[in-house]
Scaffold this motif. Structure first.
Motif, PDB file in Angstrom:
ATOM      1  N   GLU A 289       0.825  -1.203  -0.105  1.00  0.00           N
ATOM      2  CA  GLU A 289       0.109   0.053  -0.117  1.00  0.00           C
ATOM      3  C   GLU A 289       0.680   1.344   0.019  1.00  0.00           C
ATOM      4  N   THR A 290       2.033   1.014   0.149  1.00  0.00           N
ATOM      5  CA  THR A 290       3.091   2.266   0.151  1.00  0.00           C
ATOM      6  C   THR A 290       3.474   2.741  -1.228  1.00  0.00           C
ATOM      7  N   GLY A 291       3.326   4.270  -1.377  1.00  0.00           N
ATOM      8  CA  GLY A 291       3.728   4.626  -2.693  1.00  0.00           C
ATOM      9  C   GLY A 291       5.202   4.547  -3.308  1.00  0.00           C
ATOM     10  N   LEU A 292       5.937   4.461  -2.146  1.00  0.00           N
ATOM     11  CA  LEU A 292       7.326   4.039  -2.252  1.00  0.00           C
ATOM     12  C   LEU A 292       7.592   2.544  -2.552  1.00  0.00           C
ATOM     13  N   ASN A 293       8.020   2.192  -3.537  1.00  0.00           N
ATOM     14  CA  ASN A 293       8.331   0.796  -3.758  1.00  0.00           C
ATOM     15  C   ASN A 293       9.837   0.303  -4.251  1.00  0.00           C
ATOM     16  N   THR A 294      10.459   1.138  -4.905  1.00  0.00           N
ATOM     17  CA  THR A 294      11.925   0.725  -5.217  1.00  0.00           C
ATOM     18  C   THR A 294      12.669   1.792  -4.417  1.00  0.00           C
TER      19      THR A 294
END
Length: 425
Positions: A289-294
């Motif tokens: 659910e977090t917009g930060l992935n990589t």
């Protein structure tokens, strides 16, 4: 925070074995964590990692119980000073390296070089920089816990979208001009701000400007106490940041929580923040659910001639006033924290013990290989008993520039006058 340094007192108790116990009050910031437990390897984030270490110490150190007194980072030094003035200082408390001249100079904290061996602490295992961090006027006034510094935390998906990734690493600017060009390229490609940081609350903006000042081989005051703030180098450092605000490529009104949330939401490509959030952001990036992935962690980039980033050190001290069994109990707590340096390093902070720094376990920590250059570019101002007040002046004047439109040179001139007055006292 729920707990304040009000009425913190030394109390005696009885253990289940009938042995007289020493109750240690411990003052800290880092935030609250009510369910940290005692597993120092499983906790996540600064607050829970440090509390798990403290909870483990409370469980494992025979004859010692620990009462933790957490307080808010922003109010911490006001409260710790009030506690000392009222004779209720915690038996053990955290502090920053930059505060050592102030507290040691006043005789508030204990010189402990003669106690370390008996407590089971080996200072020869501390790195030279760590020993220097807790040293003052020929004595040792605490046990170091870390080095922490400003980093660039990077959303690699957004940077890829902007064409600012090569060989799996972010392409970072090498000059103020390139910073502006990258930021515009990023905004055009993603629609998001290139950079976020706390420019409106805590002195993260100050630390960013200081790094750019040091990169020009300049500082805000000299070793002999002469303020040097209204200079071409300082103007260049400030302008490198304000050009982003002027072009609507960064938001100067974000505070600490909002800037962090913008980064985690995927609304900024880069967040300027410290080593203390690497573990937390790693965990957040793993959530769907977090917009930060990589997520990538980078050394603070060099925009001028020399590499530099703001850095400091956390340490643990005890009041000069405690003696006897209470003093030894406090030192045992310091020794326990020192023994768990690798666990604290999981936050993202740099370890202070050579044996930890050279260990495979330390090298295997997430993202550690991405900011190995930070230790070499770590900088700070010259030591000063007025460090806190000087930082407050800079924070106020810099915020006047980017929040109210105050002229850069006027703000720097006003800051120089105030800082000189502080240095002359």
């Amino acid at each position: 925070m729920k707990h304040l340094f009000i009425g913190a007192a030394i109390a005696a108790g009885i253990t289940t074995t009938g042995v007289s116990a020493q109750e240690i009050t411990l003052g800290r910031f880092f935030g609250a964590c009510e369910d940290a437990g005692t597993d120092t390897k499983a906790s996540v984030g600064e607050a829970c990692i440090i509390q798990s270490i403290i909870n483990a110490a409370d469980t494992e150190i025979e004859g010692v119980t620990i009462n933790t007194l957490p307080t808010d980072w922003g109010n911490y030094y006001d409260q710790i000073k009030a506690a000392y003035a009222g004779g209720t200082a915690p038996d053990v408390h955290v502090m920053h390296r930059h505060r050592v001249p102030e507290f040691a100079g006043l005789g508030a904290i204990a010189e402990i070089s003669g106690d370390l061996a008996a407590a089971g602490i080996d200072p020869s295992d501390w790195s030279p920089a760590a020993l220097d961090a807790v040293s003052f006027d020929g004595g040792i006034y605490g046990v170091p816990m870390d080095f922490h510094a400003n980093l660039w935390h990077v959303n690699m998906d957004l940077m890829e979208q902007a064409g600012l990734v090569e060989d799996g690493k972010p392409v970072l600017p090498t000059s103020p001009e390139e910073l502006l060009a990258h930021a515009q390229q990023f905004k055009d490609a993603t629609g998001q701000d290139y950079l976020a940081a706390d420019f409106a609350q805590f002195p993260l903006g100050v630390r960013t400007v200081l790094a750019l000042l040091w990169q020009q081989d300049a500082n805000i005051f000299t070793d002999d106490g002469t303020a040097t703030i209204n200079t071409p180098q300082a103007q260049a450092a400030v302008t490198a940041i304000t050009q982003l605000f002027d072009a609507d490529l960064a938001d100067p009104q974000l505070n600490y929580a909002d800037s962090q949330q913008a980064f985690l939401n995927g609304e900024a490509g880069i967040l300027v923040n410290g080593t203390w959030v690497v573990d937390f952001y790693t965990a957040e990036a793993a959530k769907a659910e977090t917009g930060l992935n990589t997520y990538f962690v980078a050394d603070f980039p060099t925009l001028f001639a020399n590499g530099a980033t703001w850095a400091d050190s956390h340490m643990w001290a005890i009041p000069a006033s405690i003696e006897g069994d209470q003093r030894m109990a406090a030192l045992k707590v310091l020794a326990f924290i020192n023994d768990h340096n690798i666990d604290w390093a999981r936050t993202g902070h740099m370890a202070v013990r050579t044996s930890v720094l050279e260990s495979d376990e330390y090298a295997a920590l997430p993202h550690r290989d991405e900011y190995t250059g930070t230790a070499a570019i770590a900088r700070d101002t010259p030591p000063s008993e007025r460090y806190g007040a000087i930082q407050d002046v800079l924070n106020r004047e810099l915020q006047a520039i980017w929040l109210t439109g105050k002229d850069v040179q006027a703000a720097l001139a006003d800051a120089e006058i105030e800082v000189q007055d502080l240095l002359d006292r």
